[in-house]
Write an enzyme that holds these catalytic residues in place. Sequence first.
Site, PDB file in Angstrom:
ATOM      1  N   GLY A  50       2.150   2.238  10.691  1.00 60.34           N
ATOM      2  CA  GLY A  50       3.121   3.336  10.571  1.00 60.34           C
ATOM      3  C   GLY A  50       3.800   3.712  11.882  1.00 60.34           C
ATOM      4  N   SER A  90       3.177  -2.134  10.385  1.00 52.97           N
ATOM      5  CA  SER A  90       4.618  -2.186  10.659  1.00 52.97           C
ATOM      6  C   SER A  90       5.237  -3.552  10.371  1.00 52.97           C
ATOM      7  CB  SER A  90       4.912  -1.739  12.099  1.00 52.97           C
ATOM      8  OG  SER A  90       4.504  -0.396  12.269  1.00 52.97           O
ATOM      9  N   HIS A 125      -9.638   1.019   4.571  1.00 51.45           N
ATOM     10  CA  HIS A 125      -8.393   1.227   5.306  1.00 51.45           C
ATOM     11  C   HIS A 125      -8.664   2.180   6.472  1.00 51.45           C
ATOM     12  CE1 HIS A 125      -4.357   2.532   6.316  1.00 51.45           C
ATOM     13  NE2 HIS A 125      -3.922   1.446   5.725  1.00 51.45           N
ATOM     14  N   ASN A 160       0.866  -1.180   0.000  1.00 57.98           N
ATOM     15  CA  ASN A 160       0.000   0.000   0.000  1.00 57.98           C
ATOM     16  C   ASN A 160       0.905   1.234   0.000  1.00 57.98           C
ATOM     17  OD1 ASN A 160      -1.791   2.046   0.509  1.00 57.98           O
ATOM     18  ND2 ASN A 160      -2.408   1.340   2.556  1.00 57.98           N
ATOM     19  N   LYS A 195       0.158   4.274  -0.425  1.00 54.30           N
ATOM     20  CA  LYS A 195      -0.485   5.491   0.111  1.00 54.30           C
ATOM     21  C   LYS A 195      -0.196   6.686  -0.796  1.00 54.30           C
ATOM     22  CE  LYS A 195      -0.335   3.308   4.573  1.00 54.30           C
ATOM     23  NZ  LYS A 195      -0.323   3.399   6.030  1.00 54.30           N
ATOM     24  N   GLU A 197      -5.633  -5.077  10.320  1.00 54.49           N
ATOM     25  CA  GLU A 197      -4.634  -4.040  10.545  1.00 54.49           C
ATOM     26  C   GLU A 197      -4.942  -3.298  11.838  1.00 54.49           C
ATOM     27  OE1 GLU A 197      -2.568  -2.866   6.621  1.00 54.49           O
ATOM     28  OE2 GLU A 197      -4.257  -1.534   6.931  1.00 54.49           O
ATOM     29  N   GLU A 212      -7.120   4.625   7.576  1.00 54.06           N
ATOM     30  CA  GLU A 212      -6.927   6.052   7.262  1.00 54.06           C
ATOM     31  C   GLU A 212      -8.154   6.613   6.548  1.00 54.06           C
ATOM     32  OE1 GLU A 212      -3.114   5.579   5.338  1.00 54.06           O
ATOM     33  OE2 GLU A 212      -2.253   5.043   7.274  1.00 54.06           O
TER      34      GLU A 212
END
Length: 253
Positions: free
Chosen positions: A176, A216, A98, A11, A13, A170, A100
């Site tokens: 991250g 991560s 996702h 991904n 991003k 996730e 985000e």
Amino acid sequence: MSFRRKIVAGNWKMNNSLSEALNLIDGILSNLDTRTTAEIIVCPAYTFIGPIINHLKDFNRIKLGAQNCSEHVSGAYTGEVSAQMLKSIECDYVIIGHSERRIYFNETNTQLKEKIKRALENGLAPIFCVGEKMEERKNRTHFNLVRDQIKNVLSSFKAKELEKLIIAYEPVWAIGTGVTATSAEAQEMHVFIRQIISELFDQEFARELPILYGGSCNPQNAKELFSCDDVDGGLIGGASLKANDFCSIIQSF
Ligand code: PGA
């Protein structure tokens, strides 16, 4: 290691220019051990999907995915990209839900259900993301939360319609941050997710469903995570932006 399909999806991003994106693809191509049996997917920004597909020409070991799609079929939705548009440029996968998108763009379960519908109508494989925040894990509500995320979005589908579905677990606190779920935590949640899917649909469907871990994941921890029985691969953010790291994750099975 599981008997299911093994999948590693990058991904990217909102990163890279076009030339950086093409360089990254070239880097992956030159580092990739072609004997790998894993399904390899990269999910760049919409703008780079077509150019990367052209760049790859007939080399079809790397598949393309988008990071999102519209819940609408077509029409007056300025700035949106439909599942049909993605399919028309030979994009095969799309990340849906996702964290985000859920957090920064307030995507709701109702929207996510529609997005998955659009993806499936157009033959795209949805990579549906679920996962709890740290607070929910601390409160021990993380299992209920993940159950609700899955039930509220998937329960109105039939197993037959969801043949292309991939789930990515996730945990938001691992994305991250450099903090990874332990392999025991990942395995525990993946078993739980498979159980929910089995209750909603059937055992056979649950047994075959690929469930990826994301958060991560890197070349140092991928082997241990991927060695869990119910972890079928990874959805990789930061480490997918470096060709060497991404390829060594792919080679971690
Ligand atoms: P990360 O991101 O690997 O950088 O933690 C994973 C993701 O957001 O899919």
